[in-house]
Design an enzyme around this catalytic site. Sequence first.
Site, PDB file in Angstrom:
ATOM      1  N   LYS A 167       0.827  -1.220   0.000  1.00  0.00           N
ATOM      2  CA  LYS A 167       0.000   0.000   0.000  1.00  0.00           C
ATOM      3  C   LYS A 167       0.860   1.269   0.000  1.00  0.00           C
ATOM      4  O   LYS A 167       0.659   2.164  -0.812  1.00  0.00           O
ATOM      5  CB  LYS A 167      -0.947  -0.024   1.204  1.00  0.00           C
ATOM      6  CG  LYS A 167      -1.992  -1.148   1.113  1.00  0.00           C
ATOM      7  CD  LYS A 167      -2.958  -1.141   2.262  1.00  0.00           C
ATOM      8  CE  LYS A 167      -2.350  -1.511   3.586  1.00  0.00           C
ATOM      9  NZ  LYS A 167      -1.825  -2.876   3.713  1.00  0.00           N
ATOM     10  N   VAL A 168       1.840   1.330   0.924  1.00  0.00           N
ATOM     11  CA  VAL A 168       2.672   2.538   0.988  1.00  0.00           C
ATOM     12  C   VAL A 168       3.619   2.582  -0.217  1.00  0.00           C
ATOM     13  O   VAL A 168       3.736   3.616  -0.895  1.00  0.00           O
ATOM     14  CB  VAL A 168       3.481   2.602   2.311  1.00  0.00           C
ATOM     15  CG1 VAL A 168       4.337   3.859   2.338  1.00  0.00           C
ATOM     16  CG2 VAL A 168       2.557   2.579   3.525  1.00  0.00           C
ATOM     17  N   ASP A 187       9.419  -6.768  -5.231  1.00  0.00           N
ATOM     18  CA  ASP A 187       8.476  -7.330  -4.264  1.00  0.00           C
ATOM     19  C   ASP A 187       8.126  -8.711  -4.781  1.00  0.00           C
ATOM     20  O   ASP A 187       7.596  -8.846  -5.881  1.00  0.00           O
ATOM     21  CB  ASP A 187       7.206  -6.451  -4.192  1.00  0.00           C
ATOM     22  CG  ASP A 187       6.247  -6.913  -3.089  1.00  0.00           C
ATOM     23  OD1 ASP A 187       6.127  -8.139  -2.880  1.00  0.00           O
ATOM     24  OD2 ASP A 187       5.622  -6.048  -2.446  1.00  0.00           O
ATOM     25  N   VAL A 247      10.971   4.584   5.926  1.00  0.00           N
ATOM     26  CA  VAL A 247       9.764   5.024   6.646  1.00  0.00           C
ATOM     27  C   VAL A 247       8.939   3.764   6.952  1.00  0.00           C
ATOM     28  O   VAL A 247       7.742   3.823   7.165  1.00  0.00           O
ATOM     29  CB  VAL A 247       8.982   6.070   5.815  1.00  0.00           C
ATOM     30  CG1 VAL A 247       7.767   6.620   6.578  1.00  0.00           C
ATOM     31  CG2 VAL A 247       9.888   7.249   5.462  1.00  0.00           C
ATOM     32  N   ALA A 248       9.611   2.600   6.929  1.00  0.00           N
ATOM     33  CA  ALA A 248       8.894   1.348   7.215  1.00  0.00           C
ATOM     34  C   ALA A 248       9.133   0.946   8.669  1.00  0.00           C
ATOM     35  O   ALA A 248       8.360   1.330   9.562  1.00  0.00           O
ATOM     36  CB  ALA A 248       9.331   0.261   6.250  1.00  0.00           C
ATOM     37  N   ARG A 249      10.215   0.231   8.903  1.00  0.00           N
ATOM     38  CA  ARG A 249      10.539  -0.192  10.260  1.00  0.00           C
ATOM     39  C   ARG A 249      12.045  -0.244  10.448  1.00  0.00           C
ATOM     40  O   ARG A 249      12.774  -0.687   9.546  1.00  0.00           O
ATOM     41  CB  ARG A 249       9.978  -1.602  10.538  1.00  0.00           C
ATOM     42  CG  ARG A 249       8.511  -1.623  10.930  1.00  0.00           C
ATOM     43  CD  ARG A 249       8.289  -0.925  12.276  1.00  0.00           C
ATOM     44  NE  ARG A 249       6.896  -0.884  12.659  1.00  0.00           N
ATOM     45  CZ  ARG A 249       6.029   0.087  12.351  1.00  0.00           C
ATOM     46  NH1 ARG A 249       6.424   1.119  11.631  1.00  0.00           N
ATOM     47  NH2 ARG A 249       4.772   0.035  12.776  1.00  0.00           N
ATOM     48  N   GLU A 278      13.183   2.867  19.758  1.00  0.00           N
ATOM     49  CA  GLU A 278      12.550   4.194  19.667  1.00  0.00           C
ATOM     50  C   GLU A 278      12.051   4.639  21.035  1.00  0.00           C
ATOM     51  O   GLU A 278      11.298   3.872  21.658  1.00  0.00           O
ATOM     52  CB  GLU A 278      11.389   4.136  18.672  1.00  0.00           C
ATOM     53  CG  GLU A 278      11.879   3.885  17.256  1.00  0.00           C
ATOM     54  CD  GLU A 278      10.752   3.832  16.219  1.00  0.00           C
ATOM     55  OE1 GLU A 278       9.578   4.008  16.587  1.00  0.00           O
ATOM     56  OE2 GLU A 278      11.069   3.598  15.044  1.00  0.00           O
ATOM     57  N   HIS A 300       9.805   8.951  14.038  1.00  0.00           N
ATOM     58  CA  HIS A 300       8.662   8.096  13.661  1.00  0.00           C
ATOM     59  C   HIS A 300       7.413   8.955  13.403  1.00  0.00           C
ATOM     60  O   HIS A 300       6.373   8.802  14.068  1.00  0.00           O
ATOM     61  CB  HIS A 300       8.378   7.045  14.731  1.00  0.00           C
ATOM     62  CG  HIS A 300       7.610   5.856  14.214  1.00  0.00           C
ATOM     63  ND1 HIS A 300       7.793   4.571  14.667  1.00  0.00           N
ATOM     64  CD2 HIS A 300       6.654   5.756  13.261  1.00  0.00           C
ATOM     65  CE1 HIS A 300       6.981   3.746  14.039  1.00  0.00           C
ATOM     66  NE2 HIS A 300       6.265   4.445  13.165  1.00  0.00           N
ATOM     67  N   LEU A 301       7.552   9.833  12.433  1.00  0.00           N
ATOM     68  CA  LEU A 301       6.470  10.789  12.142  1.00  0.00           C
ATOM     69  C   LEU A 301       5.628  10.386  10.938  1.00  0.00           C
ATOM     70  O   LEU A 301       4.736  11.134  10.532  1.00  0.00           O
ATOM     71  CB  LEU A 301       7.064  12.186  11.872  1.00  0.00           C
ATOM     72  CG  LEU A 301       7.653  12.938  13.054  1.00  0.00           C
ATOM     73  CD1 LEU A 301       8.124  14.328  12.617  1.00  0.00           C
ATOM     74  CD2 LEU A 301       6.611  13.080  14.173  1.00  0.00           C
ATOM     75  N   GLY A 302       5.950   9.209  10.350  1.00  0.00           N
ATOM     76  CA  GLY A 302       5.281   8.819   9.101  1.00  0.00           C
ATOM     77  C   GLY A 302       3.769   8.945   9.148  1.00  0.00           C
ATOM     78  O   GLY A 302       3.138   9.385   8.184  1.00  0.00           O
TER      79      GLY A 302
END
Length: 587
Positions: A167-168, A187, A247-249, A278, A300-302
């Site tokens: 999705k992202v 992917d 911006v995933a993990r 975090e 972690h502002l995504g």
Amino acid sequence: MSPSATSPSPSPASPSTPRILVPEKLSPEGLSLLRGAGFSVDNLTSPLSNEDLIRSIAEYDALIVRSETKVTASVLAAASQLRVVARAGVGVDNIDVDAATRQGIVVVNSPSGNILAAAEHTIALLLAVARNVGRADAGMKAGKWERGKLVGVEVGRKVLGVVGFGKVGMKVARMAVGLGMRVVVFDPYASEEVAQREGVELRDGLPALLPEVDFLTVHTPLLASTLNLLGEKELRSMKKTARVLNVARGGVYNEEALLKALDEGWIAGAGLDVFTSEPPAEGSVAARLAAHPKVVSTPHLGASTVEAQENVSMDVCTQVVEILRGGLPTAAVNAPLILPEEYKRLQPFVRLIERMGSLYTQHFAGGHGRGGMLGGRRFELVYHGELAGISNTRPLYAALVKGLVSSISEGGGRDVNIVNATLIAKERGLAIDEKHVRNGGAVPTYASAVTLRSLRTDEAVQAGEQVIEGYVSGRAIFISKLDRFTANFHPEGTLLILHNYDEPGKIGNVGMVLGKHGINITFMQVASLENGLTATATATTQAAGTGNGHAEKEALMILGVAGEVTDDVLGELGQSEGILDVSLLRL
Ligand SMILES: NC(=O)c1ccc[n+]([C@@H]2O[C@H](COP(=O)([O-])OP(=O)(O)OC[C@H]3O[C@@H](n4cnc5c(N)ncnc54)[C@H](O)[C@@H]3O)[C@@H](O)[C@H]2O)c1
Ligand SMILES: O=C(O)[C@H](O)COP(=O)(O)O
């Protein structure tokens, strides 16, 4: 309750009001929804420590978290009345989903509420890294004017590698195409058709993708298979001018390798929103990455936009309300999806099958106190008529498991549900097959009926078979067959089932025994072998013999009773003349 940063204070709500713990900041729209639905909500301003969470969780029916609260197996073990853990966001890597599943706790999330926010943040970091926005801003604030040192690169006409085209990842790819970038994707589950539609090129692995990209962005979940997906070997295979984004993990890039890559110039820069710890622990590799001059970092502002927070809050709070009211979630991570209208339609059958399972264990398998001899048997649950057309029979399967174990498990089967039924069946060694018989079959009389058949696993074909059949009329449930006997009774309350020779006087004898012990008969049926129901009487009076029956053959007497049926009573009934067997059922 007043918001507290440390631990929840006692709720003023009545003891029966479901309680919801929200130990992180959650958008007020969802909280109002919960409170408006009559639930008691304890919303804390900062996350609880693991110890405090373990200490307080037993009082709660629902827990709503973001990424900061770690919902570990120990937390869940202490959560004796928890029914749902809701993740106000996408990633559930902070929740022990397996432990929740074992306990029958539903885990829900908001699969798409913050996707746009995460994709936009990725693009923000892409441009910030390309144009040194972070350093330029810090310099300005420090009174510097460093034009010469901060010359950036353009992203248009450059190649962006996207790892994880979900999705992202797909949204980021679209935006990047809009910025004039060429996008290459890896992917393992992406299709050529979708890639063509989105105007991106698929690569069949990281080795094919990494050397050609100017920018790399990862959008996979954090799984065992994606932990350290980008390590030293991968980073070394990239262009020295390449810049990477996460911006995933934290952990999808190996942080030590990434730090080395930046220090030693294998790559040119990074934009990082997420870290393995975090906030990054002081002195840790994560902290050094966050502070690195070649890195633009964000805490972690995504998902931290007003809109995304409203979305995820409403998404999960709606599901929590639904679940606490006995309904179904729309985005369960560990339960199969079932449409609400289908669920409603199945409800009477759920009740029927649960009772059939319980009836089986108590009548055929030893029941209360005798350990339940369910092992060594295989069960067949056969759906007839309209019911055979239902494809998602998961609630029916779960109902059978619940019914079968209800009289032999500590919690009365209360902890068995749609989430953990398969696991519990496996643990108990219950082999259950489901069959759909649309036309004909053994139970043609009712529009929708169910047969529960139990067979010994060590015997061929139908030897040792035990059968219970039931049906639903309106929303009322009935048992229509017990082994060789045709019946028609509501499987409800306390029942006595007596197997006897079908001769005159049997009912009178039984009535006398029950009467002597002050036990009322609320209904009575005689089910015969050949002609179905041979006698029916309904009574709420003190038991008295009614004397009825056929001289030959066997029959079943099914009695609804009110009063305490002790072992002595059962013993006396068993001793009565012509009685072959007695079982006591509590349904
Ligand atoms: N920083 C934030 O605030 C923020 C916000 C939203 C989402 N996220 C994170 O972003 C990630 C992606 O979210 P999503 O909603 O797009 O998930 P998604 O499930 O829609 O997509 C993940 C994709 O990764 C692919 N994938 C899995 N293993 C892979 C591998 N080894 N190599 C390549 N691809 C692989 C899957 O096939 C899938 O298409 C999640 O980790 C989520 O937690 C972070
Ligand atoms: O997985 C997610 O949804 C994001 O990482 C957001 O996390 P957050 O709710 O802690 O902002």
